[in-house]
Write an enzyme that holds these catalytic residues in place. Structure first.
Site, short mmCIF file in Angstrom:
data_model
loop_
_atom_site.label_atom_id
_atom_site.label_comp_id
_atom_site.label_asym_id
_atom_site.label_seq_id
_atom_site.Cartn_x
_atom_site.Cartn_y
_atom_site.Cartn_z
N ARG A 31 0.84 -1.21 0.00
CA ARG A 31 0.00 0.00 0.00
C ARG A 31 0.87 1.26 0.00
O ARG A 31 1.87 1.33 0.70
CB ARG A 31 -0.91 0.02 1.21
CG ARG A 31 -1.90 -1.12 1.19
CD ARG A 31 -3.13 -0.86 2.02
NE ARG A 31 -3.90 -2.09 2.07
CZ ARG A 31 -4.66 -2.56 1.08
NH1 ARG A 31 -4.78 -1.88 -0.03
NH2 ARG A 31 -5.31 -3.70 1.21
N ASP A 32 0.44 2.23 -0.79
CA ASP A 32 1.09 3.54 -0.81
C ASP A 32 0.79 4.25 0.50
O ASP A 32 -0.35 4.23 0.98
CB ASP A 32 0.57 4.35 -2.01
CG ASP A 32 1.41 5.57 -2.29
OD1 ASP A 32 1.54 6.44 -1.40
OD2 ASP A 32 1.93 5.68 -3.41
N ILE A 33 1.80 4.88 1.09
CA ILE A 33 1.59 5.58 2.37
C ILE A 33 0.88 6.93 2.19
O ILE A 33 0.44 7.52 3.16
CB ILE A 33 2.90 5.77 3.16
CG1 ILE A 33 3.89 6.63 2.38
CG2 ILE A 33 3.49 4.43 3.55
CD1 ILE A 33 5.08 7.07 3.21
N HIS A 102 8.05 1.45 -10.52
CA HIS A 102 6.90 0.96 -9.77
C HIS A 102 5.61 1.32 -10.48
O HIS A 102 5.50 2.38 -11.09
CB HIS A 102 6.89 1.51 -8.33
CG HIS A 102 6.98 3.00 -8.23
ND1 HIS A 102 8.15 3.71 -8.48
CD2 HIS A 102 6.05 3.92 -7.89
CE1 HIS A 102 7.92 5.00 -8.29
NE2 HIS A 102 6.66 5.15 -7.95
#
Length: 119
Positions: A31-33, A102
């Site tokens: 998950r992206d922060i 990414h």
């Protein structure tokens, strides 16, 4: 490419915690922060390439695995039917801030158009 270790390499090495969504021998998804959608997961190859063009030139099979992992993430997140977006930012003007290729998997809600001119 700089020899300096990227944030993603430290996540892959488990030196920095991340919420892992999916993992294979050669790919990690987490998950992206700073999520830009209800679902926002990053898919990275465990071997560092600067951007998607460099990855495609060096290992098209691994690029295919990254795309396949993006599809698997969408399936696991329950967003295949409603739709999702896969984005690779390449270089600073496109918004790339970590220079380890990414894919962003975005979905779980109606996504707006992107770019200056939309659709």
């Amino acid at each position: 490419m700089s020899d300096a270790e990227t944030l993603f390499e430290r996540i892959i090495a488990r030196e920095i915690p991340a919420e892992v969504v999916y993992e294979t021998e050669r790919v990690l998804a987490f998950r992206d922060i700073n999520p830009q959608a209800k679902t926002h997961v990053l898919v990275v190859p465990k071997v560092r390439y600067r951007n998607v063009a460099e990855l495609a030139a060096a290992d098209a099979g691994l690029l295919g695995e990254v795309i396949g992992a993006a599809e698997k993430v969408a399936e696991l997140e329950g967003i295949v039917e409603s739709g999702y977006r896969v984005v690779f930012n390449t270089e600073s003007d496109a918004g790339q801030t970590v220079f380890h290729v990414h894919a962003h998997v975005l979905g779980g809600e109606q996504l707006g158009f992107f770019g200056r001119y939309g659709g």
